[in-house]
Design an enzyme around this catalytic site. Structure first.
Site, short mmCIF file in Angstrom:
data_model
loop_
_atom_site.label_atom_id
_atom_site.label_comp_id
_atom_site.label_asym_id
_atom_site.label_seq_id
_atom_site.Cartn_x
_atom_site.Cartn_y
_atom_site.Cartn_z
N HIS A 1 60.02 -14.65 -43.75
CA HIS A 1 59.24 -15.28 -42.69
C HIS A 1 59.58 -16.76 -42.50
CE1 HIS A 1 57.16 -11.55 -42.74
NE2 HIS A 1 56.17 -11.95 -41.94
N HIS B 1 83.74 7.61 -17.12
CA HIS B 1 82.62 6.68 -17.29
C HIS B 1 83.01 5.24 -16.95
CE1 HIS B 1 79.60 4.14 -19.29
NE2 HIS B 1 80.65 3.48 -19.72
C1 LIG Z 1 73.24 -3.01 -25.21
C2 LIG Z 1 74.52 -2.41 -24.76
N1 LIG Z 1 75.26 -1.74 -25.64
C3 LIG Z 1 76.46 -1.23 -25.27
C4 LIG Z 1 76.91 -1.38 -24.00
C5 LIG Z 1 78.27 -0.85 -23.61
N2 LIG Z 1 78.10 0.35 -22.76
C6 LIG Z 1 78.16 0.24 -21.43
S1 LIG Z 1 77.88 1.71 -20.67
C7 LIG Z 1 77.72 2.50 -22.15
C8 LIG Z 1 77.44 3.98 -22.19
C9 LIG Z 1 76.31 4.31 -21.30
O1 LIG Z 1 76.17 5.66 -21.12
P1 LIG Z 1 75.26 6.20 -19.95
O2 LIG Z 1 74.04 5.39 -19.86
O3 LIG Z 1 75.10 7.65 -20.13
O4 LIG Z 1 76.08 5.87 -18.65
P2 LIG Z 1 77.09 6.83 -17.89
O5 LIG Z 1 78.09 7.27 -18.90
O6 LIG Z 1 76.27 7.95 -17.37
O7 LIG Z 1 77.67 5.98 -16.82
C10 LIG Z 1 77.86 1.61 -23.20
C11 LIG Z 1 77.76 1.99 -24.63
C12 LIG Z 1 76.10 -2.10 -23.10
N3 LIG Z 1 76.45 -2.32 -21.85
N4 LIG Z 1 74.90 -2.57 -23.51
#
Ligand SMILES: Cc1ncc(C[n+]2csc(CCOP(=O)(O)OP(=O)(O)O)c2C)c(N)n1
Length: 664
Positions: free
Chosen positions: A469, A263
């Site tokens: 609020h 990932h």
């Molecule tokens: C709001 C937010 N929370 C956490 C992250 C950190 N983050 C980046 S990618 C990811 C996981 C995403 O998973 P997925 O959408 O399935 O992507 P893939 O593993 O398929 O590339 C996280 C938690 C982020 N970029 N934005």
């Protein structure tokens, strides 16, 4: 459709991504490797774009909501011939100054339509793009000629779909029948922590059907199927479409694909070599000649398509000179001057109500201003003049948007509307809920979008609704955000100027902090205050008549903001033995950015300074000693506003006590 060429294009996305991420020793190969086929067909066959003229107003938009997969976008922009994304830029992936930034950054390279990376916000911004398209189409298209007619495409992953903002925005998009919004879901069931089985097992398809979307399914690796599903999505004009594409994260990395390892970390030398061997990638930063040929052969068709739009646009311009004039006004990036409301001294009017009049004037002069509130149209006082109409599926020309109670999506949608081009956007809620907007305000600031945030009920003077609020820390917390201009006007006249200042901004958002309670319009000592206020502060009351020369110098300067300027004037009037100058500081950050000489005129060096603001003192310590700051360092109370203020010591008596605490 040349499947062989598309396969080679997908191979090249993989090759460039593996190498750029490997070289940077940082990045996310999972998405670009897993979704390379979609990238190839999207940029090669689906998107209506012209890399030679990336700002073409009627281009399709593509938002990579899963911004961590940024190499997907950069590889495709480069191969399509976007000049801002060179191979060297890609070789400098994730290095300072490279447009191939860690996550896509708006403004760094044409073709990057939005900054993405904070998961979920990309989809929400895309909803704003799609809404903007309907508004412009309704206003400018004629029965003969559709000069605005494009799609908004999104690629998202599991992460985006888990985020709440995505739910808010998708519900909004379904309700508002945004049929030209098409979201591809890279459904690989892997996130950082592992399989989605550990935290995300809902039926996404059913959820989106319930939102009123068309839901389609297919394989990420079947070009014909993606083409067919996209056509189906386009054919459904009343519903946005979610195309769920089953995929394998990191496809092509033989030992790491389909695992969380791929990932967000470089493959590593061994796995990169294994992937190159398995995929048949012969060299570094490889672009298959067939892919290069394929994209270069596309250039002529892309150019032709754009030129045919241009001739359509030219004909439309000749036939509709009035519309063309308005089009130019919409796109010149400048707000038109408005016939602002005039208020009378002594008039008692809440700044939210004054803001409503200013907004009406601005909206009348600027037909490209659209926005609304999160179900607080009347409390926020942001209704638009009746002729502006309400935007909905029946009336795409309307400009007032009912966002529903979806604050975060509202702000993200406003970013999308603003990014689309041609429109200005505003949105409103209670100031205390600015926390719900915050991640999107941050993106407005980062992307330099001039979205106006109307935040009413700006202090404990809200009264009976109580501590939930009553903003306390909100002004301080908004002020610390870079490139956000926070304006807290002190009366109706200042409010009109504040709105004008917000509209004058072209490179960042403005937050207007407006009162629920009535404030009295006060005489301003500075005859030029309407200009001076643009420095962030001006002298509301002088110590003595200025014709006394040096004697008129203040012993004491009270800096106050918003409703507390009235309080400062009241206390100053009572402290007859002191020469007190009252400064209305509509924007502390703006004032702090002025040259010393300007600041010294407003707050003379050497004078004792007292600060008064109905919120936490944080940040004011650089202007006054802590004991000279009248602030509120706790949550509020439920009760009538005046009683709450007395209870918390936010009144003229408390201010007088501070004034008199030191002999001058
Ligand atoms: C709001 C937010 N929370 C956490 C992250 C950190 N983050 C980046 S990618 C990811 C996981 C995403 O998973 P997925 O959408 O399935 O992507 P893939 O593993 O398929 O590339 C996280 C938690 C982020 N970029 N934005």
């Amino acid at each position: 459709m040349d499947i062989k060429a598309l396969e080679k294009a997908a191979l090249s996305v993989r090759a460039l991504s593996i190498d750029a991420i490997q070289k940077a020793n940082s990045g996310h190969p999972g998405l670009p490797l897993g979704a390379a086929e979609l990238g190839a067909i999207l940029y090669g066959e689906i998107l209506r774009h012209d890399p030679g003229c990336p700002a073409w107003p009627d281009r399709d938009r593509f938002i990579l909501s899963a911004g961590h997969g940024s190499m997907f976008l950069y590889a495709l922009l480069h191969m399509c011939g976007y000049k801002d994304m060179t191979l060297d830029d890609i070789k400098n992936f994730r290095q300072i100054g490279s447009p191939a930034a860690g996550h896509p950054e708006y403004g760094m390279a044409a073709g990057v339509e939005a900054t993405s990376g904070p998961l979920g916000q990309g989809i929400a911004m895309a909803v704003g793009f799609a809404a903007a398209e309907t508004m412009l189409a309704a206003r400018f298209n004629t029965a003969q000629r559709a000069i605005i007619d494009h799609y908004t495409y999104v690629l998202c992953g599991d992460g985006c779909l888990m985020e709440g903002v995505c739910a808010e925005a998708s519900s909004f998009a379904g309700h508002h029948a945004l049929g030209k919004l098409i979201v591809f879901y890279d459904s690989n069931r892997i996130t950082i922590d592992g399989s989605t089985d550990i935290a995300f097992t809902e039926d996404v398809a059913k959820r989106y059907e319930a939102y009123g979307w068309q839901v389609l399914r297919g394989s990420m690796y079947d070009f014909e199927e993606i083409a067919r599903l996209t056509a189906q999505a386009k054919a459904e004009t009343d519903k946005p479409s979610l195309i769920i594409l089953e995929s394998i994260i990191g496809k092509g990395a033989p030992n790491k694909q389909n695992t969380a390892d791929v990932h967000g970390a470089p493959l590593g030398a061994d796995e990169a070599a294994a992937a190159r061997a398995a995929l048949g990638i012969p060299g570094d930063f490889f672009i298959a000649p067939e892919a290069a040929d394929y994209f270069s052969a596309k250039q002529a068709a892309w150019k032709e398509e754009r030129e045919s739009w241009q001739s359509l646009f030219d004909s439309w311009s000749r036939e509709n000179p009035e519309k063309r004039k308005e089009w130019d006004e919409f796109h010149n990036g400048k707000a038109a001057p408005a016939a602002m409301p005039v208020f009378n001294q002594g008039e008692a009017i809440a700044t939210r109500a004054a803001g409503s009049k200013a907004l009406a004037a601005i909206a009348s002069a600027n037909a490209n201003l659209a926005g609304g509130s999160a179900d607080l149209k009347n409390p926020n006082a942001v209704g638009l003049p009746a002729d502006a109409g309400t935007w909905n599926r029946q009336n795409r020309a309307g400009r007032y948007i009912h966002f529903g109670i979806r604050e975060f999506a509202m702000a993200a949608i406003c970013n999308g509307i603003s990014l689309h081009g041609g429109l200005r956007s505003f949105c409103a809620t209670f100031m205390v809920f600015s926390d719900y907007l915050r991640p999107a305000i941050r993106l407005s600031a980062l992307m330099q979008q001039p979205v106006v945030y109307v935040l009413t009920h700006d202090s404990i003077f809200v009264g009976e609704d109580g501590p939930t609020h009553q903003p306390i820390e909100h002004l301080a917390s908004l002020r610390i955000m870079p490139n956000l201009c926070v304006l807290r006007p002190a009366d109706a006249e200042e409010t009109a100027e504040a709105w004008a200042m917000a509209m004058e901004r072209t490179d960042g958002p403005t937050a207007l902090a407006l009162s629920r309670q009535n404030l009295t319009v006060f005489p301003k000592a500075d005859p030029d205050w309407k200009n001076t206020i643009r420095t962030g502060a001006y002298i509301a009351k002088q110590a003595l008549p200025s014709d006394l020369g040096a004697d008129a110098m203040a012993d004491l300067v009270i800096i106050a903001t918003g409703s507390e300027v009235g309080l400062a004037l009241e206390a100053a009037a009572k402290a007859t033995d002191k020469k007190i100058q009252v400064v209305s500081m509509i924007s502390r950050e703006l004032f702090e950015s002025q040259p010393q000489a300007i600041r010294d005129v407003i707050v003379p060096p050497g004078a004792r300074v007292i600060v008064c603001e109905a919120g936490v003192r944080s940040g004011w310590e650089r202007w006054a000693k802590v004991e000279d700051i009248l602030s509120i360092e706790r949550f509020g109370e439920s009760g009538p506003a005046a009683k709450v203020a007395d209870h918390l010591g936010m009144n003229a008596a408390a201010l007088l006590e501070i004034i008199n605490s030191e002999k001058i």
